[in-house]
Design a protein around this motif. Structure first.
Motif, short mmCIF file in Angstrom:
data_model
loop_
_atom_site.label_atom_id
_atom_site.label_comp_id
_atom_site.label_asym_id
_atom_site.label_seq_id
_atom_site.Cartn_x
_atom_site.Cartn_y
_atom_site.Cartn_z
N THR A 44 39.73 46.82 35.49
CA THR A 44 39.46 47.88 36.47
C THR A 44 39.90 49.23 35.93
N TYR A 45 41.08 49.28 35.35
CA TYR A 45 41.54 50.52 34.72
C TYR A 45 40.55 50.97 33.64
N SER A 46 40.05 50.03 32.86
CA SER A 46 39.12 50.37 31.77
C SER A 46 37.82 50.94 32.32
N ALA A 47 37.32 50.37 33.43
CA ALA A 47 36.09 50.89 34.03
C ALA A 47 36.28 52.32 34.52
N LEU A 86 31.53 49.77 40.63
CA LEU A 86 31.37 51.16 41.05
C LEU A 86 31.49 52.12 39.87
N PHE A 87 32.54 51.98 39.08
CA PHE A 87 32.78 52.97 38.02
C PHE A 87 31.90 52.73 36.80
N VAL A 95 27.28 51.78 49.31
CA VAL A 95 27.08 50.33 49.20
C VAL A 95 28.38 49.63 48.80
N THR A 96 29.07 50.20 47.82
CA THR A 96 30.32 49.59 47.35
C THR A 96 31.39 49.63 48.43
#
Length: 332
Positions: free
Chosen positions: A165-168, A242-243, A273-274
């Motif tokens: 998640t951090y990477s995205a 999302l990201f 949507v997210t």
């Protein structure tokens, strides 16, 4: 799919060609080893003391699979918070700065493949980065009597999902600027914002549920304790979606000309949507639980479940009293 793997391989090669990836890996390895060693010595000393002074001592009040690693996990998570921005700051920004992003955009390779390939490279690096943690878990499994291997796997899953998640997030921020230092700083600031989302408008049910979905702080705690929940799985999955989606839109919009509101509408649709899926997944009626602890210590006892069921569906009013003069009064 082949193109995505080729881009991921190239991105992974670029990461290891730079000293930053090696410094992060070595630092993470040293910090993990030191933290685990300190906790191991501390717990072993306590155990020896209790055994020497009390023949009736039956062991710690918590499974060593959690007691021995809990502090180490949290220490490593704090370092992920700092390391990931340094890792992702140049993934796309160096392409923008060097002008190669235009070559990629004019090539037969689709923008979707570029984004997914670069993100896959980061995911693979995260797997490599967590190898020291996995080795420490294996060492603990052979060192602890009746070690709970499922708790280790649950904790490893939570840490891996958080790193992805951090990477995205870092991938998207990297696509916004050509300056790597600016990308790293903005990524770090966004992490801070997401870690404090649950402090706003908590008196309103809708905003409380929505901000709880956005808040990233404490998301891994249930995994560390051996409880896997669908709302936390949905949180990480939706934030990654999302990201990564934002990154795709950012690069795709650079190749088109059009009205600004057309580009803005794409972001809004993806965000709505997210958030809608995230809000639904956070509702109690849609949450599933998997307790992987041996004694099911994270699960409410069947007797208490029966009592709660007898209360019915009516609103339950709970009055909480706290002695503000006691040492634990701040909890009130």
């Amino acid at each position: 799919m082949r193109i995505i793997f080729k881009i991921a391989k190239a991105e992974l090669r670029n990461l290891f060609y730079s000293p930053v990836a090696w410094v992060i890996f070595v630092a993470f390895l040293i910090l993990a080893g030191m933290q685990f060693s300190d906790l191991l010595v501390n717990v072993a000393s306590q155990q020896q003391f209790y055994q020497d002074n009390s023949k009736e001592w039956k062991g710690f009040d918590r499974p060593l699979s959690m007691l021995l690693y809990d502090g180490a996990y949290r220490y490593l998570l704090e370092n992920l918070f700092l390391f990931i921005p340094l890792l992702t700051m140049g993934v796309i920004s160096r392409e923008i700065q060097g002008g190669t992003i235009r070559l990629l955009g004019s090539s037969p390779v689709r923008t979707r493949d570029i984004v997914l390939g670069k993100y896959l490279g980061l995911v693979i690096y995260n797997m490599i980065l967590l190898l020291p943690v996995a080795f420490l878990m294996i060492a603990g499994y052979f060192s602890i009597v009746q070690a709970e291997f499922k708790i280790f796997l649950s904790a490893l899953l939570g840490i891996f999902l958080l790193s992805c998640t951090y990477s995205a997030i870092g991938l998207y921020i990297s696509s916004l600027t050509s300056y790597q230092v600016v990308a790293a700083l903005c990524t770090f600031l966004l992490f801070i914002v997401l870690a404090n989302m649950s402090v706003f408008w908590q008196e309103y049910d809708f905003f409380r549920d929505l901000s709880w979905f956005l808040n990233i702080a404490g998301r891994v705690d249930s995994f560390l304790g051996g409880m896997i929940t669908t709302n936390n799985l949905a949180y990480f999955s939706l934030h990654i979606f999302l990201f990564v989606g934002f990154t795709f839109l950012r690069l795709h919009n650079r190749q088109e000309s059009g009205k600004w509101y057309k580009f803005f509408a794409r972001y809004v649709v993806l965000l709505v949507v997210t958030l809608g899926l995230g809000y639904a997944s956070s509702k109690p009626g849609f949450i599933g639980y998997l307790d992987v602890t041996r004694g099911k210590v994270k699960t409410i006892h069947p007797t208490i479940q029966k009592v709660v069921e007898e209360l019915g569906n009516e609103t339950l009013k709970v009055t909480f009293y706290s002695n503000l003069m006691s040492p634990t009064g701040y909890r009130g």
